[in-house]
Write a protein that holds these residues in place. Sequence first.
Motif, PDB file in Angstrom:
ATOM      1  N   UNK A 205     -51.273  78.552 -29.244  1.00 23.07           N
ATOM      2  CA  UNK A 205     -50.880  79.902 -28.803  1.00 23.07           C
ATOM      3  C   UNK A 205     -52.027  80.880 -29.020  1.00 23.07           C
ATOM      4  N   UNK A 206     -52.694  80.730 -30.166  1.00 18.20           N
ATOM      5  CA  UNK A 206     -53.825  81.608 -30.475  1.00 18.20           C
ATOM      6  C   UNK A 206     -54.950  81.427 -29.454  1.00 18.20           C
ATOM      7  N   UNK A 207     -55.292  80.165 -29.197  1.00 22.39           N
ATOM      8  CA  UNK A 207     -56.417  79.889 -28.289  1.00 22.39           C
ATOM      9  C   UNK A 207     -56.079  80.341 -26.870  1.00 22.39           C
ATOM     10  N   UNK A 208     -54.882  79.997 -26.386  1.00 29.31           N
ATOM     11  CA  UNK A 208     -54.548  80.390 -25.010  1.00 29.31           C
ATOM     12  C   UNK A 208     -54.500  81.913 -24.885  1.00 29.31           C
ATOM     13  N   UNK A 209     -54.034  82.577 -25.935  1.00 30.04           N
ATOM     14  CA  UNK A 209     -53.954  84.034 -25.896  1.00 30.04           C
ATOM     15  C   UNK A 209     -55.356  84.652 -25.834  1.00 30.04           C
TER      16      UNK A 209
END
Lengths: 427, 410
Positions: free
Chosen positions: A381-385
Amino acid sequence: MKKIFLVMRREIVNTFHSRLYVFFAFILPVLVVLIVGAVKLIQSRSTSAIENENAVSSTYPQLNYEGIIDQSGFVQFIPEEFQNYLRLYSDEDHAKKDLQSGRISAYYIIPADYLDMGEIYYVYPNEKSFMIDGQSWVMSKTLMFNLLDADLTLLDMPWNPIRYLEKRTFSPQPLTNGFQGEDCSRPGASCVSNDLVRYMPSIMVALFFVTFMTSSNKLFDNVHTEKENRTIEVVLLSISPKQLLAGKILGLGLTGFLQTAVWLGSFFISFNLGGMALNLPHNFEFPIHILIWGLIYFVGGFSLYANLMAGSGALVQKMKEAGIVNYIILAPLFLGYIFGLIAPLSDTSNSPILIFLSIFPFTSPLVMIMRMTDGIVPLWQLISSVVLLFLTAYITLNTVASMFHAQNLLSGQPFSLKRYVRVMLGR
Amino acid sequence: MNKLWRVAVFDYKRNVYKKSFIFTLLSVPLILAFCIGVGLFIESGMHNSNLVGYVDKAGVIKKSVLSPEIRNTWLTEFNKPVEFIAYPSEEQAQTALKEKIIQAYYLIPTDYFLTRHVIQVYLEKPGNNSDYQFFDFLQLNLVEDKPQEIAFRVAFGTKTIVRSLDAKRFVPESGPTFGSLMPLFINLSFLGLIMASSGYTISAMAEEKENRTQEILITSISNLELIGGKILGIVLISLTMLITWSIVVFIGIFSASRMGISWFKDLSMDFRIVISTLAIALPAYVLVTALMVAIGSAAPSEKEGQSFATIFIIFHIVPLYLGIYFMKTPHSPVAIILSMMPFTGLMAIGVRNFFSIVPTWQVLASVASQIIWALVSIRFAIWAFRFVNLRFGQRLKWVELFTLGRIGSL
């Protein structure tokens, strides 16, 4: 590249000449740290005295003496443990008199219909906040004691039927904040006993919101002023719109970044070193990874909103229109702010809508920071965000740079959302 | 008087007969509705009415079928309460959980009576209501041999209503009612009004100064008529906004009340607080308007004036940021000082009145302080206007403007 650097340098120099910036970016955070340090110093000197006082206190050192006016005739017994803290009164006038003279700190009224309605009144002196719970649990336990015919052995079981609620999940990802029970070693809703630790995610959201607002507004003002005094037309003769915009964003971004870094640093020092001064738990540690991710989100979020604001600054003709334009452009940020502020207070920071808002690039810089401060966020979630945020920022940089043309800068048309979107799309 | 009125009407028409004004009019109630909506939406997400299982290895649950009275109470408290299903073994409960028949299950171990240790098992975090209801469910079963009304009261406990000494303010355990929040909303709408009208006020003065209309105007109109007319025009604009906001808010409250939203049912409020709020808000508003006029007439450009106005607005917001501190110590020296000061007084009294009862002497002192500051600021606005006109063409330092002795000597 040299031209970008020149624009950037000019913006930095101009910003550092602003007394307001110097005050908010450097003087105020230093003052916060100094105040926290001073309070800690004073408290550390008085700690031994407090410890001595506590050593001689009774079983319930925090309990106050309170009165009961029993209109229901239901209170026949007072548990032994509370006999030194509760006193029965025949009527309210006597209790009121004792309350005003300070002999009791509050009193309860048990209405005649208590058994049916279950309501009692808790009367404080006017000086006390209505939102403080006080010690009404003492009265509740006393009433339960009477409901169970003063059976002390039976009382304990229904009074506290669950001493420890263990939570287990079969979920592959930790969908809660990942902690069981009370945990005050890090910020978030899992710490119930300390308000500052509990509300820290909301504080982080507010800090980022204010920084984005001020920094992007500064860029809006900057572009609009240069457009109004026709400097921008002269500048654009020797520099490309993209270089101008990139230089401005880098310059103002760096000053905003510095301001955020100083504030985060002062938070870090205050929270970690000033634990006692701020009444923080002993094992509390402000996670360093939040600072690192916070700075990444700052760069992405600022670039995105600065681009949008620079674009609107180029289209706005009169400063009077600026207020409405700012409202429109910053509306998604405001949406993220409201959700980011309320969600940790209601323990819903991992609900599907919050997960969506933490990935959606226009709200992610605030909502993701809140979620990270409140608990554990899965890495995907962090990376895609972050990827989505930087991608959107890059696309807006290109589209906004295309706005810096004479037909837009000199058109004289009033700002409209329709025109803004049309120009952004290059039509 | 005729000229003053003409200035007021001109300024009113110039600002109100515009599309952007409609946006300003609707923005405040929309933002308010949005915040309430987000709050209600997030709160609704915390509840889940799906089935909840339990595995009782200790033999605590003897009465699994509950009376209609208990169901009705849960219905009132949780809107959509959960139903509990007994499972003879943990394996069966796990299967039901994996098949999503139940949202979670509680395991009561054999040593429960010794340890009072309960385990909650779930795939996705269950609604908060399941914990509360299971707690009641356990309590009901622990005293199931008692008469029904006693068992009911033991399980559903005592609701404490905090009452003021004079029995005019009540704060239920579930939190403040809409009626008790109303004075704070009035405070916030005045704050919104100050923020919204500050732009109009600054631009009313700065725009005519910038385009040199002002010099022509004062050849046929007195300073008092011009300043008075502009202030009157802005007051009329603000009244338009306030009336519109009130209508929209009342429609919203009426609709919510008709829709049966429980929070909007109790609209009773303490009118002493409403009156004290208005008594402070009006002079506080005049104070800011007059100062904005002074800044607008002295600022070299509209933009510079706007940035200066932001500082006044920040002062107004300070008590809101101190909300948690005020909640714990509503009568601390800091709270009292902020209540008496210009700019912070409006919100400080509003926030403190929400958490407690502000002594009458402090309210009166705050009203008096706001009125005095408002009168001083009106005088100051007229001085500033004359001073700036006499310094025609020269850039003015803010320090010079605020040196009252020099201005007073004019």
